[in-house]
Design a protein around this motif. Sequence first.
Motif, PDB file in Angstrom:
ATOM      1  N   TRP A 103      30.369 -64.360 -65.830  1.00 52.40           N
ATOM      2  CA  TRP A 103      28.977 -63.932 -65.739  1.00 52.40           C
ATOM      3  C   TRP A 103      28.985 -62.419 -65.937  1.00 52.40           C
ATOM      4  O   TRP A 103      29.929 -61.729 -65.543  1.00 52.40           O
ATOM      5  CB  TRP A 103      28.393 -64.290 -64.395  1.00 52.40           C
ATOM      6  CG  TRP A 103      28.175 -65.767 -64.193  1.00 52.40           C
ATOM      7  CD1 TRP A 103      28.693 -66.795 -64.929  1.00 52.40           C
ATOM      8  CD2 TRP A 103      27.385 -66.357 -63.174  1.00 52.40           C
ATOM      9  NE1 TRP A 103      28.259 -67.991 -64.425  1.00 52.40           N
ATOM     10  CE2 TRP A 103      27.454 -67.761 -63.350  1.00 52.40           C
ATOM     11  CE3 TRP A 103      26.632 -65.851 -62.126  1.00 52.40           C
ATOM     12  CZ2 TRP A 103      26.786 -68.646 -62.517  1.00 52.40           C
ATOM     13  CZ3 TRP A 103      25.969 -66.737 -61.295  1.00 52.40           C
ATOM     14  CH2 TRP A 103      26.036 -68.120 -61.496  1.00 52.40           C
ATOM     15  N   LEU A 104      27.937 -61.903 -66.558  1.00 54.78           N
ATOM     16  CA  LEU A 104      27.869 -60.473 -66.892  1.00 54.78           C
ATOM     17  C   LEU A 104      26.520 -59.859 -66.549  1.00 54.78           C
ATOM     18  O   LEU A 104      25.505 -60.558 -66.525  1.00 54.78           O
ATOM     19  CB  LEU A 104      28.091 -60.266 -68.394  1.00 54.78           C
ATOM     20  CG  LEU A 104      29.356 -60.784 -69.036  1.00 54.78           C
ATOM     21  CD1 LEU A 104      29.285 -60.608 -70.555  1.00 54.78           C
ATOM     22  CD2 LEU A 104      30.570 -60.080 -68.472  1.00 54.78           C
ATOM     23  N   LEU A 105      26.521 -58.547 -66.375  1.00 56.28           N
ATOM     24  CA  LEU A 105      25.303 -57.736 -66.387  1.00 56.28           C
ATOM     25  C   LEU A 105      25.520 -56.719 -67.497  1.00 56.28           C
ATOM     26  O   LEU A 105      26.544 -56.030 -67.526  1.00 56.28           O
ATOM     27  CB  LEU A 105      25.086 -57.014 -65.055  1.00 56.28           C
ATOM     28  CG  LEU A 105      23.892 -56.045 -65.034  1.00 56.28           C
ATOM     29  CD1 LEU A 105      22.564 -56.800 -65.228  1.00 56.28           C
ATOM     30  CD2 LEU A 105      23.863 -55.254 -63.725  1.00 56.28           C
TER      31      LEU A 105
ATOM     32  N   VAL B 171      20.370 -57.388 -69.335  1.00 57.42           N
ATOM     33  CA  VAL B 171      20.541 -58.824 -69.550  1.00 57.42           C
ATOM     34  C   VAL B 171      21.631 -59.307 -68.606  1.00 57.42           C
ATOM     35  O   VAL B 171      22.687 -58.684 -68.512  1.00 57.42           O
ATOM     36  CB  VAL B 171      20.952 -59.137 -71.008  1.00 57.42           C
ATOM     37  CG1 VAL B 171      21.304 -60.612 -71.172  1.00 57.42           C
ATOM     38  CG2 VAL B 171      19.863 -58.743 -71.993  1.00 57.42           C
ATOM     39  N   GLN B 172      21.350 -60.413 -67.901  1.00 53.61           N
ATOM     40  CA  GLN B 172      22.375 -61.094 -67.120  1.00 53.61           C
ATOM     41  C   GLN B 172      22.804 -62.336 -67.895  1.00 53.61           C
ATOM     42  O   GLN B 172      21.947 -63.059 -68.404  1.00 53.61           O
ATOM     43  CB  GLN B 172      21.821 -61.603 -65.787  1.00 53.61           C
ATOM     44  CG  GLN B 172      21.654 -60.613 -64.711  1.00 53.61           C
ATOM     45  CD  GLN B 172      20.984 -61.245 -63.491  1.00 53.61           C
ATOM     46  OE1 GLN B 172      20.226 -62.199 -63.611  1.00 53.61           O
ATOM     47  NE2 GLN B 172      21.259 -60.682 -62.335  1.00 53.61           N
ATOM     48  N   ARG B 173      24.108 -62.570 -67.959  1.00 52.51           N
ATOM     49  CA  ARG B 173      24.610 -63.848 -68.482  1.00 52.51           C
ATOM     50  C   ARG B 173      25.092 -64.639 -67.278  1.00 52.51           C
ATOM     51  O   ARG B 173      26.015 -64.211 -66.572  1.00 52.51           O
ATOM     52  CB  ARG B 173      25.764 -63.630 -69.470  1.00 52.51           C
ATOM     53  CG  ARG B 173      26.308 -64.970 -70.008  1.00 52.51           C
ATOM     54  CD  ARG B 173      27.365 -64.777 -71.063  1.00 52.51           C
ATOM     55  NE  ARG B 173      28.643 -64.371 -70.470  1.00 52.51           N
ATOM     56  CZ  ARG B 173      29.700 -63.990 -71.187  1.00 52.51           C
ATOM     57  NH1 ARG B 173      29.638 -63.945 -72.508  1.00 52.51           N
ATOM     58  NH2 ARG B 173      30.822 -63.638 -70.589  1.00 52.51           N
TER      59      ARG B 173
ATOM     60  N   THR C 267      27.690 -72.648 -73.307  1.00 51.86           N
ATOM     61  CA  THR C 267      26.270 -72.523 -72.995  1.00 51.86           C
ATOM     62  C   THR C 267      26.147 -71.447 -71.923  1.00 51.86           C
ATOM     63  O   THR C 267      27.099 -71.179 -71.172  1.00 51.86           O
ATOM     64  CB  THR C 267      25.638 -73.833 -72.479  1.00 51.86           C
ATOM     65  OG1 THR C 267      26.254 -74.188 -71.240  1.00 51.86           O
ATOM     66  CG2 THR C 267      25.771 -74.966 -73.485  1.00 51.86           C
ATOM     67  N   ALA C 268      24.997 -70.827 -71.860  1.00 53.70           N
ATOM     68  CA  ALA C 268      24.725 -69.818 -70.842  1.00 53.70           C
ATOM     69  C   ALA C 268      23.226 -69.635 -70.740  1.00 53.70           C
ATOM     70  O   ALA C 268      22.475 -69.988 -71.656  1.00 53.70           O
ATOM     71  CB  ALA C 268      25.374 -68.479 -71.214  1.00 53.70           C
ATOM     72  N   ASP C 269      22.810 -69.078 -69.621  1.00 59.00           N
ATOM     73  CA  ASP C 269      21.432 -68.614 -69.488  1.00 59.00           C
ATOM     74  C   ASP C 269      21.478 -67.097 -69.553  1.00 59.00           C
ATOM     75  O   ASP C 269      22.337 -66.466 -68.920  1.00 59.00           O
ATOM     76  CB  ASP C 269      20.819 -69.039 -68.156  1.00 59.00           C
ATOM     77  CG  ASP C 269      20.490 -70.518 -68.099  1.00 59.00           C
ATOM     78  OD1 ASP C 269      20.485 -71.192 -69.155  1.00 59.00           O
ATOM     79  OD2 ASP C 269      20.234 -71.016 -66.988  1.00 59.00           O
ATOM     80  N   TYR C 270      20.586 -66.521 -70.354  1.00 60.62           N
ATOM     81  CA  TYR C 270      20.443 -65.070 -70.430  1.00 60.62           C
ATOM     82  C   TYR C 270      19.126 -64.705 -69.771  1.00 60.62           C
ATOM     83  O   TYR C 270      18.066 -65.147 -70.201  1.00 60.62           O
ATOM     84  CB  TYR C 270      20.486 -64.586 -71.894  1.00 60.62           C
ATOM     85  CG  TYR C 270      21.869 -64.714 -72.489  1.00 60.62           C
ATOM     86  CD1 TYR C 270      22.870 -63.811 -72.127  1.00 60.62           C
ATOM     87  CD2 TYR C 270      22.191 -65.725 -73.364  1.00 60.62           C
ATOM     88  CE1 TYR C 270      24.144 -63.928 -72.658  1.00 60.62           C
ATOM     89  CE2 TYR C 270      23.454 -65.847 -73.901  1.00 60.62           C
ATOM     90  CZ  TYR C 270      24.441 -64.942 -73.540  1.00 60.62           C
ATOM     91  OH  TYR C 270      25.705 -65.068 -74.053  1.00 60.62           O
ATOM     92  N   VAL C 271      19.220 -63.914 -68.696  1.00 54.06           N
ATOM     93  CA  VAL C 271      18.039 -63.473 -67.975  1.00 54.06           C
ATOM     94  C   VAL C 271      17.736 -62.059 -68.450  1.00 54.06           C
ATOM     95  O   VAL C 271      18.563 -61.159 -68.327  1.00 54.06           O
ATOM     96  CB  VAL C 271      18.273 -63.495 -66.444  1.00 54.06           C
ATOM     97  CG1 VAL C 271      16.987 -63.145 -65.700  1.00 54.06           C
ATOM     98  CG2 VAL C 271      18.822 -64.858 -66.004  1.00 54.06           C
TER      99      VAL C 271
END
Length: 175
Positions: free
Chosen positions: A117-119, A137-139, A166-170
């Motif tokens: 997970w990333l910021l 963006v957060q992953r 797959t990922a959600d990008y916020v």
Amino acid sequence: MKRSLSLCLPLVLAACASQPSTPSVSVPDNLKPDASEARMSVLAARGVQIYECRAKKDDPAAADWAFVAPEAELFDMNGKTVGKHYAGPHWESSDGSKIVGAVKARADAPQAGAIPWLLLTTKSVGGAGAFSKVTSVQRVSTTGGNAPGQGCSTAMLGQKARVAYTADYVLYAPK
């Protein structure tokens, strides 16, 4: 019955992967955006992480998988394609607005075998539009995407591997 279920399962999984899994997930403190930012949207990504077999810098006689770039489609909460994610890393909206990111913080994914997970901090590099005001963006909610489990050798130098993820990008913008 067993055969029809096995044919349907991949379709159900694909449908689930094309929509954000959770609009809001619990993330480690180091991945939280600045207090001056507010969540703008959540986009689901479905695609691949691309790796290339390359010689190790510290040992040219050995080789390892090196990350090259992501390549994914972005979907809104209704499953509609709204853009793409690719090398840079860039996120590009269907309206032409585009951002580029730089990793600010990372955390291991809670799911085994998933990319971290990333910021990321971002800046606009395209025209006005859906992504032009995004500043972070957060992953999160990642599945898959890690380098291939089997190693590569000097005989494989230059070969690429495309690993599904797959990922959600916020996406966050100033309040």
